[in-house]
Design an enzyme around this catalytic site. Structure first.
Site, PDB file in Angstrom:
ATOM      1  N   CYS A  64     -10.991   2.967  -0.257  1.00 29.35           N
ATOM      2  CA  CYS A  64      -9.708   3.348   0.062  1.00 29.35           C
ATOM      3  C   CYS A  64      -9.218   2.489   1.400  1.00 29.35           C
ATOM      4  O   CYS A  64      -9.838   2.667   2.352  1.00 29.35           O
ATOM      5  CB  CYS A  64      -9.437   5.192   0.377  1.00 29.35           C
ATOM      6  SG  CYS A  64      -7.634   5.230   0.903  1.00 29.35           S
ATOM      7  N   THR A  65      -8.022   1.894   1.443  1.00 26.39           N
ATOM      8  CA  THR A  65      -7.947   0.722   2.689  1.00 26.39           C
ATOM      9  C   THR A  65      -7.581   1.602   3.647  1.00 26.39           C
ATOM     10  O   THR A  65      -7.485   1.204   4.731  1.00 26.39           O
ATOM     11  CB  THR A  65      -6.844   0.047   2.210  1.00 26.39           C
ATOM     12  OG1 THR A  65      -5.726   0.760   1.375  1.00 26.39           O
ATOM     13  CG2 THR A  65      -7.129  -1.193   1.273  1.00 26.39           C
ATOM     14  N   HIS A  66      -7.321   3.040   3.627  1.00 25.29           N
ATOM     15  CA  HIS A  66      -7.071   3.832   4.725  1.00 25.29           C
ATOM     16  C   HIS A  66      -8.559   3.939   5.753  1.00 25.29           C
ATOM     17  O   HIS A  66      -8.510   4.413   6.863  1.00 25.29           O
ATOM     18  CB  HIS A  66      -6.525   4.842   4.587  1.00 25.29           C
ATOM     19  CG  HIS A  66      -4.935   5.143   4.207  1.00 25.29           C
ATOM     20  ND1 HIS A  66      -4.475   4.464   3.149  1.00 25.29           N
ATOM     21  CD2 HIS A  66      -3.986   5.403   4.907  1.00 25.29           C
ATOM     22  CE1 HIS A  66      -3.144   4.720   3.212  1.00 25.29           C
ATOM     23  NE2 HIS A  66      -2.766   5.230   4.316  1.00 25.29           N
ATOM     24  N   ASP A  87       0.953  -1.257   0.153  1.00 26.55           N
ATOM     25  CA  ASP A  87      -0.058  -0.097  -0.114  1.00 26.55           C
ATOM     26  C   ASP A  87       0.724   1.423  -0.045  1.00 26.55           C
ATOM     27  O   ASP A  87       2.059   1.011   0.229  1.00 26.55           O
ATOM     28  CB  ASP A  87      -0.820   0.033   1.120  1.00 26.55           C
ATOM     29  CG  ASP A  87      -1.961   1.228   1.195  1.00 26.55           C
ATOM     30  OD1 ASP A  87      -2.306   1.625   0.376  1.00 26.55           O
ATOM     31  OD2 ASP A  87      -1.797   1.985   2.188  1.00 26.55           O
ATOM     32  N   SER A  88       0.297   2.286  -0.029  1.00 28.08           N
ATOM     33  CA  SER A  88       1.059   3.548  -0.040  1.00 28.08           C
ATOM     34  C   SER A  88       1.355   3.898   1.260  1.00 28.08           C
ATOM     35  O   SER A  88       2.298   4.976   1.468  1.00 28.08           O
ATOM     36  CB  SER A  88       0.145   4.770  -0.530  1.00 28.08           C
ATOM     37  OG  SER A  88      -1.266   5.026   0.218  1.00 28.08           O
ATOM     38  N   GLY A 125      -3.163   9.143  -3.771  1.00 34.77           N
ATOM     39  CA  GLY A 125      -4.312   9.682  -4.458  1.00 34.77           C
ATOM     40  C   GLY A 125      -4.347  10.795  -5.512  1.00 34.77           C
ATOM     41  O   GLY A 125      -4.764  10.814  -6.718  1.00 34.77           O
ATOM     42  N   CYS A 147      -4.236  -1.369  -2.037  1.00 34.06           N
ATOM     43  CA  CYS A 147      -4.473  -0.031  -2.073  1.00 34.06           C
ATOM     44  C   CYS A 147      -5.360   0.205  -3.319  1.00 34.06           C
ATOM     45  O   CYS A 147      -5.053  -0.353  -4.442  1.00 34.06           O
ATOM     46  CB  CYS A 147      -3.253   0.684  -2.509  1.00 34.06           C
ATOM     47  SG  CYS A 147      -3.223   2.092  -3.054  1.00 34.06           S
ATOM     48  N   ASN A 148      -6.367   0.672  -2.927  1.00 33.49           N
ATOM     49  CA  ASN A 148      -7.241   0.876  -4.324  1.00 33.49           C
ATOM     50  C   ASN A 148      -6.756   1.852  -5.303  1.00 33.49           C
ATOM     51  O   ASN A 148      -7.088   1.849  -6.610  1.00 33.49           O
ATOM     52  CB  ASN A 148      -8.746   1.632  -3.839  1.00 33.49           C
ATOM     53  CG  ASN A 148      -9.557   0.881  -2.796  1.00 33.49           C
ATOM     54  OD1 ASN A 148     -10.364   0.076  -3.312  1.00 33.49           O
ATOM     55  ND2 ASN A 148      -9.249   0.826  -1.624  1.00 33.49           N
ATOM     56  N   THR A 149      -5.975   2.806  -4.971  1.00 34.17           N
ATOM     57  CA  THR A 149      -5.565   3.891  -5.853  1.00 34.17           C
ATOM     58  C   THR A 149      -4.438   2.910  -7.096  1.00 34.17           C
ATOM     59  O   THR A 149      -4.690   3.160  -8.201  1.00 34.17           O
ATOM     60  CB  THR A 149      -4.820   5.091  -5.346  1.00 34.17           C
ATOM     61  OG1 THR A 149      -5.407   5.462  -4.113  1.00 34.17           O
ATOM     62  CG2 THR A 149      -4.400   6.054  -6.283  1.00 34.17           C
ATOM     63  N   GLU A 201      -2.502   8.620   8.335  1.00 36.13           N
ATOM     64  CA  GLU A 201      -1.187   8.422   8.359  1.00 36.13           C
ATOM     65  C   GLU A 201      -0.634   9.066   9.519  1.00 36.13           C
ATOM     66  O   GLU A 201       0.447   8.828  10.041  1.00 36.13           O
ATOM     67  CB  GLU A 201      -0.522   9.020   7.203  1.00 36.13           C
ATOM     68  CG  GLU A 201      -0.565   8.114   6.139  1.00 36.13           C
ATOM     69  CD  GLU A 201      -0.245   6.684   5.943  1.00 36.13           C
ATOM     70  OE1 GLU A 201       1.121   6.638   6.498  1.00 36.13           O
ATOM     71  OE2 GLU A 201      -0.405   5.902   5.288  1.00 36.13           O
TER      72      GLU A 201
HETATM   73  N1  DGL Z   1      -4.875   3.241   0.873  1.00 34.13           N
HETATM   74  C1  DGL Z   1      -4.917   3.622  -0.502  1.00 34.13           C
HETATM   75  C2  DGL Z   1      -5.951   3.546  -1.186  1.00 34.13           C
HETATM   76  O1  DGL Z   1      -6.770   2.493  -1.116  1.00 34.13           O
HETATM   77  C3  DGL Z   1      -4.222   5.020  -0.952  1.00 34.13           C
HETATM   78  C4  DGL Z   1      -4.257   6.299  -0.422  1.00 34.13           C
HETATM   79  C5  DGL Z   1      -3.290   7.211  -0.685  1.00 34.13           C
HETATM   80  O2  DGL Z   1      -2.186   7.107  -0.682  1.00 34.13           O
HETATM   81  O3  DGL Z   1      -3.775   8.209  -1.117  1.00 34.13           O
HETATM   82  O4  DGL Z   1      -6.334   4.094  -2.370  1.00 34.13           O
END
Ligand code: DGL
Length: 270
Positions: A183-185, A9-10, A42, A72-74, A151
């Protein structure tokens, strides 16, 4: 040692998938890479996200994992097909599992999706949802400030409540019954998101469904871990190790083995 599942992930977002993998597949060795030096992904152009994802995958391939999970979705929206075409092991993203989970839950067929600018702009969820069920109504909204809150470990704070309420205000007025945390966050902010959206909207995280897909793919290729040895969970991050470690330990409820990574690739642009 058994081959691991590599998850990336990011930043700390993919830990939401890691926790579910640990719960559903407790024997598996896990390698996790959080690119905290370059988070958020993102707002970045898709080509840059593809480049970063390739670099992380190349790094993880040194450990010969049996599978790559783009948690990570992005990065899934930008790079899933690219990575699949480059590596020999199975590669799993989080968007199709999230879409499936939402379709299984929605009664009204009106589904909301929140995610980063990159994910929302790619329309990846809309495409995945409509491929499974063409008559759905999908309402999407980018919430660019959520990742930075997570974060920085601000899961429950006044600032978090203020940002979440104002970002979700337009979507809250819609008639949706399911909201995909695209978004996994975002599962880190689930309590606040649930308070703002109210009890009639189910929050969908792709973590459970992704872990199920991992399990199915490993089972089909006869690669599920069978050993009774204690599994090894190893974490890498490219930025501040202290915050990463603090968040990971709180979220996973265990001490973690963390290796801070100093990138040596010449073209890295932070
Ligand atoms: N956790 C990530 C996602 O699912 C990335 C979020 C990011 O870095 O902007 O998109």
């Amino acid at each position: 040692m058994q081959q691991a599942i590599a998850i990336l992930d990011s930043g700390v977002g993919g830990l939401t998938v890691v926790r579910e993998v640990m719960r559903q597949l407790p024997r598996e060795n896990i390698l996790y890479f959080g690119d905290t030096a370059r988070t958020p992904y993102g707002p970045r152009p898709a080509e840059e996200v593809v480049r970063f994802t390739r670099e992380i995958v190349d790094y993880l391939l040194q450990y010969h994992p049996k599978m790559i999970v783009i948690a990570c979705n992005t990065a899934t929206a930008a790079a899933l097909e690219d990575i699949r075409s480059r590596v020999a092991v199975p590669v799993i993203g989080v968007i199709n599992p999230g879409a499936r989970a939402a379709i299984g839950r929605s009664k009204t067929g009106v589904i909301g999706v929140i995610g980063t600018e990159g994910t929302i702009k790619s329309k990846a969820y809309e495409t995945a949802l409509k491929r499974l069920s063409p008559r759905l109504q999908v309402i999407s909204r980018a919430c660019p400030e959520f990742v930075t809150l997570v974060e920085n470990g601000k899961f429950r704070s006044e600032e978090t409540h203020r940002v979440v309420s104002s970002s979700l205000e337009p979507i809250r007025l819609e008639t949706l019954d399911c909201l995909i945390l695209g978004c996994t966050h975002y599962p880190f902010l689930a309590e606040t998101i649930a308070e703002v959206m109210g009890p009639d909207v189910a929050l969908i995280s792709s973590a459970d469904e992704t872990a199920r897909e991992i399990s199915t793919v490993l089972q089909e290729s006869n690669q599920l871990a069978r050993s009774d040895e204690q599994p090894v969970h190893q974490f890498f991050c490219s930025g501040d190790p202290h915050m990463f470690q603090k968040i990971a330990q709180a979220w996973l409820g265990e001490q973690i083995r963390l290796t801070p990574v100093v990138w040596r690739v010449p073209h890295i642009g932070v």
